[in-house]
Design a protein around this motif. Sequence first.
Motif, short mmCIF file in Angstrom:
data_model
loop_
_atom_site.label_atom_id
_atom_site.label_comp_id
_atom_site.label_asym_id
_atom_site.label_seq_id
_atom_site.Cartn_x
_atom_site.Cartn_y
_atom_site.Cartn_z
N VAL A 124 151.48 -20.37 60.33
CA VAL A 124 150.26 -20.89 59.70
C VAL A 124 149.50 -19.75 59.02
N ARG A 125 149.37 -18.63 59.69
CA ARG A 125 148.64 -17.49 59.10
C ARG A 125 149.35 -16.96 57.86
N ARG A 126 150.67 -16.86 57.93
CA ARG A 126 151.42 -16.36 56.77
C ARG A 126 151.39 -17.36 55.62
N THR A 127 151.43 -18.66 55.96
CA THR A 127 151.34 -19.69 54.93
C THR A 127 149.99 -19.61 54.22
N ALA A 128 148.93 -19.41 54.99
CA ALA A 128 147.59 -19.29 54.40
C ALA A 128 147.51 -18.10 53.45
N ALA A 129 148.28 -17.04 53.73
CA ALA A 129 148.28 -15.85 52.88
C ALA A 129 149.17 -16.01 51.65
N GLY A 130 149.86 -17.15 51.56
CA GLY A 130 150.70 -17.39 50.39
C GLY A 130 152.16 -17.05 50.59
N ASP A 131 152.55 -16.70 51.82
CA ASP A 131 153.95 -16.37 52.09
C ASP A 131 154.79 -17.63 52.23
N PRO A 132 156.00 -17.64 51.66
CA PRO A 132 156.94 -18.73 51.96
C PRO A 132 157.51 -18.50 53.35
N VAL A 133 157.33 -19.46 54.27
CA VAL A 133 157.74 -19.30 55.66
C VAL A 133 158.77 -20.37 56.02
N PHE A 134 159.93 -19.92 56.47
CA PHE A 134 160.97 -20.88 56.83
C PHE A 134 161.61 -20.51 58.15
N THR A 135 162.01 -21.54 58.91
CA THR A 135 162.81 -21.31 60.10
C THR A 135 164.04 -20.50 59.70
N PRO A 136 164.42 -19.49 60.50
CA PRO A 136 165.58 -18.66 60.15
C PRO A 136 166.79 -19.51 59.76
N GLY A 137 167.44 -19.12 58.67
CA GLY A 137 168.60 -19.86 58.19
C GLY A 137 168.27 -20.79 57.04
N LEU A 138 167.00 -21.15 56.91
CA LEU A 138 166.62 -22.08 55.84
C LEU A 138 166.16 -21.35 54.58
N ALA A 139 165.70 -20.10 54.71
CA ALA A 139 165.18 -19.37 53.55
C ALA A 139 166.28 -19.18 52.49
N GLY A 140 167.49 -18.83 52.95
CA GLY A 140 168.60 -18.64 52.01
C GLY A 140 168.96 -19.94 51.31
N GLU A 173 153.65 -9.32 35.31
CA GLU A 173 153.97 -8.43 36.42
C GLU A 173 153.83 -9.15 37.75
N VAL A 174 152.74 -9.90 37.92
CA VAL A 174 152.52 -10.66 39.15
C VAL A 174 153.60 -11.73 39.29
N LEU A 175 153.92 -12.42 38.20
CA LEU A 175 154.94 -13.47 38.22
C LEU A 175 156.30 -12.90 38.65
N ARG A 176 156.64 -11.71 38.16
CA ARG A 176 157.90 -11.07 38.52
C ARG A 176 157.96 -10.80 40.04
N LEU A 177 156.85 -10.36 40.60
CA LEU A 177 156.83 -10.05 42.04
C LEU A 177 156.84 -11.33 42.88
N VAL A 178 156.20 -12.40 42.39
CA VAL A 178 156.27 -13.70 43.07
C VAL A 178 157.72 -14.17 43.12
N ALA A 179 158.43 -14.00 41.99
CA ALA A 179 159.82 -14.44 41.91
C ALA A 179 160.72 -13.65 42.86
N LYS A 180 160.32 -12.41 43.16
CA LYS A 180 161.11 -11.58 44.08
C LYS A 180 160.83 -11.94 45.54
N GLY A 181 159.87 -12.86 45.77
CA GLY A 181 159.59 -13.32 47.12
C GLY A 181 158.48 -12.58 47.84
N LEU A 182 157.74 -11.73 47.11
CA LEU A 182 156.65 -11.00 47.75
C LEU A 182 155.46 -11.92 48.01
N SER A 183 154.76 -11.69 49.10
CA SER A 183 153.54 -12.44 49.40
C SER A 183 152.41 -11.92 48.53
N TYR A 184 151.31 -12.66 48.47
CA TYR A 184 150.16 -12.23 47.68
C TYR A 184 149.62 -10.91 48.22
#
Length: 229
Positions: A124-140, A173-184
């Motif tokens: 929940v905290r990571r989601t609030a920060a804008g991170d994509p959060v997935f149960t292990p195995g689902l991110a890929g 620049e921000v869009l490129r980093l979002v695409a790489k999976g970085l959080s805000y």
Amino acid sequence: MTETSGEARRPVRVMVVDDHPMWRDAVARDLSAAGCEVVATAGDGPQAVRRARAAAPDVLVLDLNLPGMPGVRVCRELVGADAALRVLVLSASGEHADVLEAVKSGATGYLLKSASTEELVDAVRRTAAGDPVFTPGLAGLVLGEYRRLASEPAPAAGPGDPSAPKLTDRETEVLRLVAKGLSYKQIAERLVISHRTVQNHVQNTLGKLQLHNRVELVRYAIERGLDDA
């Protein structure tokens, strides 16, 4: 950054949506005990849409199997109306089709109900920060779907098209980093700007490109190869 530390002190506003009262109450209780502010709960789809619009949570913890309206439709309606809303699906189903449908509907993350209380609070905290959060195995799986979608012909204008929206160098620049999976937060640290400034750039980019959420933004970036840049 004083702004970021100020944001960290404000409790995350959460709404919990699940049709099982005991489970819903337990999740709300655990999140409250962890310092989150539970602003609303709901037990069916239409109620979830109404209450979320009134309560304006930062994060919607959402079950997919809801009476009255499926969770993916709840997600699509709410995120479509408010791109700043984060949705964390909390589901008993780990079926790939369910995960991908949730993400396409605008969910930021997907967690199985077998997760521990600590994993839920962290998600929940990571989601609030804008991170994509997935149960292990689902991110890929999700990243693979982004790439599959990006390989399909898209009606969006290409970069060389004079009608294509013009992004500033910083927005690109921000869009490129979002695409790489970085959080805000990670983007803010990388570019030495505030978390709020990153959010503003993302919102401006969404508006210019006429996109609705981070999922569509990542697809747009991958289509143009920005994740490899």
